[in-house]
Design a protein around this motif. Sequence first.
Motif, PDB file in Angstrom:
ATOM      1  N   LEU A  82      40.064 -26.697 -23.577  1.00  0.00           N
ATOM      2  CA  LEU A  82      39.909 -26.418 -22.322  1.00  0.00           C
ATOM      3  C   LEU A  82      38.855 -27.245 -21.537  1.00  0.00           C
ATOM      4  O   LEU A  82      37.648 -27.041 -22.076  1.00  0.00           O
ATOM      5  N   ILE A  83      39.247 -28.096 -20.832  1.00  0.00           N
ATOM      6  CA  ILE A  83      38.206 -29.125 -20.017  1.00  0.00           C
ATOM      7  C   ILE A  83      37.982 -28.461 -18.788  1.00  0.00           C
ATOM      8  O   ILE A  83      39.056 -28.411 -17.921  1.00  0.00           O
ATOM      9  N   ARG A  98      32.445 -14.700 -19.718  1.00  0.00           N
ATOM     10  CA  ARG A  98      33.473 -14.024 -20.524  1.00  0.00           C
ATOM     11  C   ARG A  98      34.581 -14.851 -20.591  1.00  0.00           C
ATOM     12  O   ARG A  98      35.032 -14.699 -21.803  1.00  0.00           O
ATOM     13  N   ILE A  99      34.598 -15.836 -19.888  1.00  0.00           N
ATOM     14  CA  ILE A  99      36.179 -16.814 -20.164  1.00  0.00           C
ATOM     15  C   ILE A  99      35.690 -17.436 -21.459  1.00  0.00           C
ATOM     16  O   ILE A  99      36.846 -17.693 -22.104  1.00  0.00           O
ATOM     17  N   ASN A 100      34.597 -17.936 -21.440  1.00  0.00           N
ATOM     18  CA  ASN A 100      34.331 -18.783 -22.872  1.00  0.00           C
ATOM     19  C   ASN A 100      34.707 -17.660 -24.115  1.00  0.00           C
ATOM     20  O   ASN A 100      35.117 -18.313 -25.271  1.00  0.00           O
ATOM     21  N   LEU A 103      38.652 -17.200 -24.273  1.00  0.00           N
ATOM     22  CA  LEU A 103      39.200 -18.494 -25.049  1.00  0.00           C
ATOM     23  C   LEU A 103      38.902 -18.663 -26.407  1.00  0.00           C
ATOM     24  O   LEU A 103      39.581 -19.043 -27.264  1.00  0.00           O
ATOM     25  N   GLY A 104      37.388 -18.416 -26.816  1.00  0.00           N
ATOM     26  CA  GLY A 104      37.103 -18.686 -28.179  1.00  0.00           C
ATOM     27  C   GLY A 104      37.659 -17.754 -29.091  1.00  0.00           C
ATOM     28  O   GLY A 104      38.233 -18.177 -30.172  1.00  0.00           O
ATOM     29  N   ASP A 105      37.974 -16.719 -28.743  1.00  0.00           N
ATOM     30  CA  ASP A 105      38.632 -15.555 -29.543  1.00  0.00           C
ATOM     31  C   ASP A 105      40.344 -16.015 -29.829  1.00  0.00           C
ATOM     32  O   ASP A 105      40.732 -15.515 -30.837  1.00  0.00           O
ATOM     33  N   ALA A 106      40.606 -16.797 -28.722  1.00  0.00           N
ATOM     34  CA  ALA A 106      42.026 -17.244 -28.839  1.00  0.00           C
ATOM     35  C   ALA A 106      41.888 -18.600 -29.769  1.00  0.00           C
ATOM     36  O   ALA A 106      43.000 -19.271 -29.911  1.00  0.00           O
ATOM     37  N   GLY A 107      41.018 -19.252 -30.094  1.00  0.00           N
ATOM     38  CA  GLY A 107      40.790 -20.451 -30.865  1.00  0.00           C
ATOM     39  C   GLY A 107      40.823 -21.624 -30.131  1.00  0.00           C
ATOM     40  O   GLY A 107      40.926 -22.735 -30.422  1.00  0.00           O
ATOM     41  N   ILE A 145      35.174 -27.191 -23.006  1.00  0.00           N
ATOM     42  CA  ILE A 145      34.387 -28.526 -22.917  1.00  0.00           C
ATOM     43  C   ILE A 145      34.052 -28.635 -21.633  1.00  0.00           C
ATOM     44  O   ILE A 145      34.940 -28.402 -20.507  1.00  0.00           O
ATOM     45  N   LEU A 146      32.647 -28.484 -21.247  1.00  0.00           N
ATOM     46  CA  LEU A 146      32.321 -28.702 -19.875  1.00  0.00           C
ATOM     47  C   LEU A 146      32.063 -30.250 -19.379  1.00  0.00           C
ATOM     48  O   LEU A 146      31.740 -31.118 -20.311  1.00  0.00           O
ATOM     49  N   THR A 147      32.655 -30.526 -18.283  1.00  0.00           N
ATOM     50  CA  THR A 147      32.476 -31.793 -17.842  1.00  0.00           C
ATOM     51  C   THR A 147      30.854 -32.251 -17.528  1.00  0.00           C
ATOM     52  O   THR A 147      30.334 -31.136 -17.334  1.00  0.00           O
ATOM     53  N   GLY A 148      30.538 -33.174 -17.219  1.00  0.00           N
ATOM     54  CA  GLY A 148      29.188 -33.665 -16.918  1.00  0.00           C
ATOM     55  C   GLY A 148      28.798 -33.010 -15.471  1.00  0.00           C
ATOM     56  O   GLY A 148      29.643 -32.984 -14.838  1.00  0.00           O
ATOM     57  N   VAL A 149      27.687 -33.387 -15.211  1.00  0.00           N
ATOM     58  CA  VAL A 149      26.942 -32.713 -14.014  1.00  0.00           C
ATOM     59  C   VAL A 149      27.341 -33.840 -12.978  1.00  0.00           C
ATOM     60  O   VAL A 149      27.173 -35.075 -13.114  1.00  0.00           O
ATOM     61  N   ARG A 150      27.961 -33.456 -11.638  1.00  0.00           N
ATOM     62  CA  ARG A 150      28.313 -34.086 -10.764  1.00  0.00           C
ATOM     63  C   ARG A 150      29.341 -35.292 -11.175  1.00  0.00           C
ATOM     64  O   ARG A 150      29.321 -36.322 -10.649  1.00  0.00           O
TER      65      ARG A 150
END
Length: 47
Positions: free
Chosen positions: A15-16, A26-28, A31-35, A39-44
């Motif tokens: 998930l980007i 908690r969202i991470n 999602l991690g438990d679901a496999g 992935i976070l986008t870059g700053v700005r």
Amino acid sequence: MDLEDAGSLAQVRFLIRDRDGKYPARINEILGDAGIATILTGVRVPV
């Protein structure tokens, strides 16, 4: 239709998302438990 209905047709591995504060840590965990890796986008990064 959601991912459960799609069965083996849809396999989500990543998930980007942006770094907005509306996504709690908690969202991470969920999602991690679901496999699904978050992935976070870059700053700005412009859209």
